[in-house]
Design a protein around this motif. Structure first.
Motif, mmCIF file in Angstrom:
data_model
loop_
_atom_site.group_PDB
_atom_site.id
_atom_site.type_symbol
_atom_site.label_atom_id
_atom_site.label_comp_id
_atom_site.label_asym_id
_atom_site.label_seq_id
_atom_site.Cartn_x
_atom_site.Cartn_y
_atom_site.Cartn_z
ATOM 1 N N GLU A 79 -41.471 98.778 117.667
ATOM 2 C CA GLU A 79 -40.484 100.261 117.856
ATOM 3 C C GLU A 79 -41.362 100.775 116.404
ATOM 4 O O GLU A 79 -40.927 100.131 114.844
ATOM 5 N N ARG A 80 -41.928 102.146 116.527
ATOM 6 C CA ARG A 80 -41.771 102.753 114.617
ATOM 7 C C ARG A 80 -40.787 102.943 114.220
ATOM 8 O O ARG A 80 -40.024 103.537 115.436
ATOM 9 N N ASN A 138 -43.086 99.473 109.185
ATOM 10 C CA ASN A 138 -43.565 98.436 109.666
ATOM 11 C C ASN A 138 -44.938 98.389 109.220
ATOM 12 O O ASN A 138 -45.887 99.614 109.121
ATOM 13 N N ALA A 139 -45.584 97.520 108.000
ATOM 14 C CA ALA A 139 -47.291 97.105 107.812
ATOM 15 C C ALA A 139 -46.992 95.631 108.811
ATOM 16 O O ALA A 139 -46.734 94.471 108.638
ATOM 17 N N LEU A 140 -48.428 95.927 108.637
ATOM 18 C CA LEU A 140 -49.262 94.708 109.535
ATOM 19 C C LEU A 140 -50.608 94.669 109.359
ATOM 20 O O LEU A 140 -51.767 94.849 108.371
ATOM 21 N N ALA A 172 -49.117 99.469 117.189
ATOM 22 C CA ALA A 172 -48.656 101.340 117.307
ATOM 23 C C ALA A 172 -47.348 101.632 116.578
ATOM 24 O O ALA A 172 -47.450 102.486 115.376
ATOM 25 N N ALA A 173 -46.813 100.064 116.080
ATOM 26 C CA ALA A 173 -45.382 100.414 115.226
ATOM 27 C C ALA A 173 -45.736 100.102 113.840
ATOM 28 O O ALA A 173 -45.180 100.467 113.331
ATOM 29 N N ALA A 174 -46.958 99.839 113.669
ATOM 30 C CA ALA A 174 -47.066 99.508 112.079
ATOM 31 C C ALA A 174 -47.428 100.607 111.776
ATOM 32 O O ALA A 174 -48.508 101.444 111.839
ATOM 33 N N GLN A 206 -40.920 96.268 106.142
ATOM 34 C CA GLN A 206 -41.562 95.380 107.460
ATOM 35 C C GLN A 206 -42.094 94.464 107.080
ATOM 36 O O GLN A 206 -43.384 95.480 107.680
ATOM 37 N N LEU A 207 -42.896 93.007 106.957
ATOM 38 C CA LEU A 207 -44.080 92.956 107.151
ATOM 39 C C LEU A 207 -44.450 91.804 108.369
ATOM 40 O O LEU A 207 -43.424 91.416 108.206
#
Ligand code: ATP
Ligand code: VIB
Length: 251
Positions: free
Chosen positions: A13-14, A20-22, A40-42, A128-129
């Motif tokens: 979730e965003r 988040n970083a992807l 979508a969360a990143a 958060q990675l």
């Protein structure tokens, strides 16, 4: 001692407070529904070299799946994939350094971006990675991913690796409360030593470690093929260990 909280919802979730970083590696992506959620969360999305091939192969016909950056030594990025993303104005950075991996190069780019985002606010913006993949395939690369997770655990609050078959994170010395969505993950899980022997206690697993701390090292013994009967578990360890759980619905 206070427990550190971990939840799998955090990378599905965003979040504005802890975005988040992807970083997408060149290994199979998680299944379609899970990968779409992670994407979508990143709010920052990078491809490590051939990671862009994986993204292209899955989402070629969906124009919204454009990464913010492709970076690496570019020996794996296919020419037509490079041409496609360049035509969509995705920056492609060639870094020929032979002493760092493409994953390492992307982490360095993220650190630069976090400095840039934090400029003027007196504080770096930490994400958060979420590393897509790297947990299976070539053994040297897989162990390198473990090494990266270990190093990152010393300098970042939270990093997850999310692959097609398992997810993993490093739990540092101390107490941890984990909430694992059983809709997406489980039933098997593992508590894995990384480098040095750990003494571990758990609560909530089918084969809990304890009540006396369980000594785990590659030489002595490993809690693999354990089982997660509930969403909430706790883990106590005297040195960093890897927590891993199976992805449901993996092909
Ligand atoms: N077979 C594999 N198993 C596990 N991880 C992999 C594997 N192949 C690639 N990766 C991960 O994906 C990243 C990008 O891989 P890619 O195939 O583009 O480059 P590579 O030349 O194999 O990797 P590197 O240049 O980093 O050694 C790597 O840095 C690594 O983290
Ligand atoms: C001790 C040591 N072992 C292996 C390599 C090779 N290597 C590590 S990362 C990398 C880049 C891959 O894109 C390469 C070639 C090295 N340099 N130093």
């Amino acid at each position: 001692m206070a427990s550190k909280q971990w939840t799998t919802i955090s990378f599905m979730e965003r979040s504005e407070t802890y975005p988040n970083a992807l970083i997408i590696l060149n290994t199979p992506l998680a299944h379609d529904q899970l990968f779409r959620q992670i994407w979508a969360a990143a709010s920052v999305r990078y491809c490590a070299d051939g990671g862009a091939n994986r993204l292209y192969d899955r989402f070629e016909d969906e124009a919204t799946f454009l990464p913010d950056l492709i970076k690496g030594d570019l020996d794996s990025l296919k020419p037509h994939v490079r041409a496609y993303y360049e035509s969509k104005n995705v920056p492609v950075i060639h870094d020929p350094d032979q002493d760092s991996t493409d994953l390492g190069k992307c982490i360095a780019a993220l650190v630069e971006e976090e400095k840039r985002l934090g400029q003027g606010k007196g504080k770096e913006k930490e994400h958060q990675l979420v590393i897509s993949g790297g947990l299976s395939g070539r053994l040297d690369q897989t162990i390198h991913t473990m090494h990266a997770l270990m190093q990152l655990s010393e300098v970042r609050e939270r990093t997850w690796a999310v692959g097609s078959e398992s997810i993993a994170c490093v739990l540092g010395k101390g107490n941890h409360d984990l909430t694992i969505s059983l809709q997406h993950f489980g039933g098997t899980c593992g508590i894995l030593p990384v480098g040095e022997r750990a003494f571990v206690k758990t609560k909530g697993l089918k084969w809990d470690l304890g009540p006396d701390a369980y000594p785990t090292s590659v030489a002595e013994g490993v809690s693999s093929s354990n089982h997660l009967p509930q969403e909430d578990i706790s883990v106590e360890t005297d040195v960093p260990i890897v927590w891993t759980v199976e992805v449901r619905g993996a092909e």
